[in-house]
Design an enzyme around this catalytic site. Structure first.
Site, PDB file in Angstrom:
ATOM      1  N   ALA A   1      -4.992  -2.004   6.581  1.00 14.76           N
ATOM      2  CA  ALA A   1      -6.323  -1.561   7.065  1.00 14.76           C
ATOM      3  C   ALA A   1      -7.389  -1.704   5.861  1.00 14.76           C
ATOM      4  O   ALA A   1      -7.115  -1.522   4.656  1.00 14.76           O
ATOM      5  CB  ALA A   1      -6.336  -0.077   7.547  1.00 14.76           C
ATOM      6  N   TYR A   2      -8.567  -1.609   6.403  1.00 10.86           N
ATOM      7  CA  TYR A   2      -9.680  -1.200   5.448  1.00 10.86           C
ATOM      8  C   TYR A   2      -9.815   0.054   5.396  1.00 10.86           C
ATOM      9  O   TYR A   2     -10.301   0.694   6.404  1.00 10.86           O
ATOM     10  CB  TYR A   2     -10.909  -2.166   6.156  1.00 10.86           C
ATOM     11  CG  TYR A   2     -12.237  -1.967   5.135  1.00 10.86           C
ATOM     12  CD1 TYR A   2     -12.679  -3.255   4.576  1.00 10.86           C
ATOM     13  CD2 TYR A   2     -12.814  -1.121   4.602  1.00 10.86           C
ATOM     14  CE1 TYR A   2     -13.637  -3.236   3.712  1.00 10.86           C
ATOM     15  CE2 TYR A   2     -13.928  -1.028   3.961  1.00 10.86           C
ATOM     16  CZ  TYR A   2     -14.315  -2.225   3.506  1.00 10.86           C
ATOM     17  OH  TYR A   2     -15.528  -2.012   2.522  1.00 10.86           O
TER      18      TYR A   2
ATOM     19  N   GLY B   1       0.626  -1.185  -0.009  1.00  3.81           N
ATOM     20  CA  GLY B   1       0.023  -0.008  -0.062  1.00  3.81           C
ATOM     21  C   GLY B   1       0.719   1.362  -0.125  1.00  3.81           C
ATOM     22  O   GLY B   1       2.019   1.308  -0.150  1.00  3.81           O
ATOM     23  N   GLN B   2       0.358   2.450   0.302  1.00  5.93           N
ATOM     24  CA  GLN B   2       0.973   3.678   0.232  1.00  5.93           C
ATOM     25  C   GLN B   2       2.068   3.703   1.091  1.00  5.93           C
ATOM     26  O   GLN B   2       3.238   3.894   0.882  1.00  5.93           O
ATOM     27  CB  GLN B   2      -0.100   4.917   0.356  1.00  5.93           C
ATOM     28  CG  GLN B   2      -0.920   5.303  -0.605  1.00  5.93           C
ATOM     29  CD  GLN B   2      -1.589   6.436  -0.702  1.00  5.93           C
ATOM     30  OE1 GLN B   2      -1.114   7.531  -0.992  1.00  5.93           O
ATOM     31  NE2 GLN B   2      -2.945   6.605   0.125  1.00  5.93           N
TER      32      GLN B   2
ATOM     33  N   THR C   1      -5.993   6.786  12.668  1.00  7.98           N
ATOM     34  CA  THR C   1      -6.926   7.696  11.935  1.00  7.98           C
ATOM     35  C   THR C   1      -7.249   8.991  12.360  1.00  7.98           C
ATOM     36  O   THR C   1      -7.974   8.836  13.701  1.00  7.98           O
ATOM     37  CB  THR C   1      -7.725   7.228  10.699  1.00  7.98           C
ATOM     38  OG1 THR C   1      -8.437   8.019  10.005  1.00  7.98           O
ATOM     39  CG2 THR C   1      -8.657   6.435  11.525  1.00  7.98           C
TER      40      THR C   1
ATOM     41  N   TYR D   1     -15.841   2.813   9.577  1.00 11.25           N
ATOM     42  CA  TYR D   1     -14.320   3.203   9.506  1.00 11.25           C
ATOM     43  C   TYR D   1     -13.641   3.551  10.769  1.00 11.25           C
ATOM     44  O   TYR D   1     -12.996   3.039  11.243  1.00 11.25           O
ATOM     45  CB  TYR D   1     -14.063   3.842   8.417  1.00 11.25           C
ATOM     46  CG  TYR D   1     -12.878   4.187   8.359  1.00 11.25           C
ATOM     47  CD1 TYR D   1     -11.684   3.218   8.043  1.00 11.25           C
ATOM     48  CD2 TYR D   1     -12.151   5.620   8.247  1.00 11.25           C
ATOM     49  CE1 TYR D   1     -10.274   3.464   7.831  1.00 11.25           C
ATOM     50  CE2 TYR D   1     -10.768   5.812   8.218  1.00 11.25           C
ATOM     51  CZ  TYR D   1      -9.755   4.832   8.081  1.00 11.25           C
ATOM     52  OH  TYR D   1      -8.412   4.949   8.091  1.00 11.25           O
TER      53      TYR D   1
ATOM     54  N   ASP E   1      -1.662 -13.501   6.046  1.00  7.61           N
ATOM     55  CA  ASP E   1      -3.074 -12.691   6.401  1.00  7.61           C
ATOM     56  C   ASP E   1      -3.125 -12.597   7.936  1.00  7.61           C
ATOM     57  O   ASP E   1      -2.991 -13.307   8.650  1.00  7.61           O
ATOM     58  CB  ASP E   1      -4.353 -13.888   6.057  1.00  7.61           C
ATOM     59  CG  ASP E   1      -5.459 -13.803   6.348  1.00  7.61           C
ATOM     60  OD1 ASP E   1      -5.719 -12.407   6.954  1.00  7.61           O
ATOM     61  OD2 ASP E   1      -6.458 -14.442   6.489  1.00  7.61           O
TER      62      ASP E   1
ATOM     63  N   TRP F   1      -5.488  12.111   5.826  1.00  7.25           N
ATOM     64  CA  TRP F   1      -5.374  12.584   4.312  1.00  7.25           C
ATOM     65  C   TRP F   1      -3.934  12.348   3.714  1.00  7.25           C
ATOM     66  O   TRP F   1      -3.254  13.059   3.172  1.00  7.25           O
ATOM     67  CB  TRP F   1      -5.156  14.456   4.446  1.00  7.25           C
ATOM     68  CG  TRP F   1      -6.671  14.914   4.922  1.00  7.25           C
ATOM     69  CD1 TRP F   1      -7.463  14.361   5.660  1.00  7.25           C
ATOM     70  CD2 TRP F   1      -7.188  16.161   4.511  1.00  7.25           C
ATOM     71  NE1 TRP F   1      -8.437  15.383   5.799  1.00  7.25           N
ATOM     72  CE2 TRP F   1      -8.416  16.411   5.252  1.00  7.25           C
ATOM     73  CE3 TRP F   1      -6.643  17.219   3.711  1.00  7.25           C
ATOM     74  CZ2 TRP F   1      -9.089  17.521   5.203  1.00  7.25           C
ATOM     75  CZ3 TRP F   1      -7.156  18.232   3.731  1.00  7.25           C
ATOM     76  CH2 TRP F   1      -8.752  18.738   4.137  1.00  7.25           C
TER      77      TRP F   1
END
Length: 303
Positions: free
Chosen positions: A68-69, A10-11, A109, A134, A44, A159
């Site tokens: 994460a979702y 991911g990022q 977050t 979330y 997983d 962000w």
């Protein structure tokens, strides 16, 4: 120190790959799917047995959980999977670290806030008031980690964007280059965060933890906030992206959040107070426009 990174494709995971090349630590990059051009170990994190086995066999001393979702809207109709990834999985990782006396670095977050009205930067001790699944599940994940009693550093961010994956910067680069006009929300304020800057902050935590080498609990265990410096709206963010890219033909106008119907009420003000992480780990955090320029240069958009 052997470090396991989850969500490595991911990022933030990709930025951790860059950081890893500058350190002496041994990194194991894991994800649920492989990615072209990078080495990925399949894991997983919702499988407690698989996590514990890997931690034991690879002698892992720290886990950096970048998985994460994150689909905020879809989470409302996919709550079970969202909770599994954002709440149950961090608990599994925390329990694995507790057993070996290691450290869990968990990425959380700004969405843990938003339900109460406020207009000053959010501090770590501020009560979580999430407005959707979330945020709720990310807050639950934090609480599960704390309850295990493991050494942990929870870093709430906001962000997030980077050269990798899908994000706001990439979307707006495309839209402002291809559309004659664009309406962007101006009544939500926060701070854009370059994922590479967050990875640098994580490296600072790793270095501090390695230097302390705690035997009776890590003295810096706790919740921290990290984003770039400064404040803007999504409208301001878009204006700067377009100007830097030279996409001046697009007429960008401010609009209200209710003009874009969503199943989730997003935080109207999610600026994070970063005093604690700066003082604790000696960080100097870049201003958001400076980091945006760095990212856009890395993307080849700026020279």
């Amino acid at each position: 120190m052997n470090i396991l990174v989850t969500g490595a494709n991911g990022q933030l995971g990709n930025e951790m790959r860059i950081i890893s090349k500058k350190t002496s630590y041994n990194f194991l990059f894991t994800d649920v799917v492989e990615a072209e051009g990078v080495e990925t170990t399949l894991l997983d994190i919702t499988d407690a047995e698989a996590v514990e086995k890997m931690v034991q066999e690879q002698h892992i001393g720290c886990i950096v959980n970048c998985a994460a979702y994150t689909n905020v809207d879809k989470a409302e109709s996919d709550a079970a999977l969202c909770r599994k990834l954002n709440a149950a999985a961090p608990k599994i990782l925390a329990e694995a670290m507790k057993k070996v006396g290691g450290l869990l670095i968990q990425i959380s977050t700004d969405y843990v806030f938003g339900g109460d009205p406020y207009n000053t930067p959010c501090r770590e001790e501020q009560k979580g008031t999430p407005t959707g699944v979330y945020g709720e599940t990310k807050l639950e994940g934090e609480q599960y980690i704390e309850a295990t009693g493991c050494d942990y550093v929870i870093i709430r961010t906001a962000w997030l964007y980077s050269e990798y994956g899908k994000n706001f910067v990439k979307t707006m680069l495309n839209l402002t280059a291809s559309k004659p006009a664009l309406n962007v929300v101006f009544d939500q304020a926060g701070t854009p965060t370059y994922a590479l800057d967050l990875a640098v902050a994580i490296e600072a935590v790793l270095n501090d933890y390695a230097a302390e080498n705690p035997k009776n609990g890590y003295s810096k265990t706790g919740i921290y906030h990290f984003s770039n410096e400064g404040v803007c709206s999504w409208y301001d963010f878009t204006k700067v992206i377009a100007e830097l890219a030279g996409n001046t033909a697009c007429d960008i106008q401010p609009c209200h959040s209710n003009e874009f119907p969503s199943p989730v009420t997003r935080p109207a003000y999610s600026v994070l107070d970063k005093t604690k992480i700066k003082q604790t780990f000696g960080l100097k955090i870049p201003y958001w426009t400076d980091s945006l320029k760095v990212c856009m240069r890395n993307m080849g958009v700026l020279k």
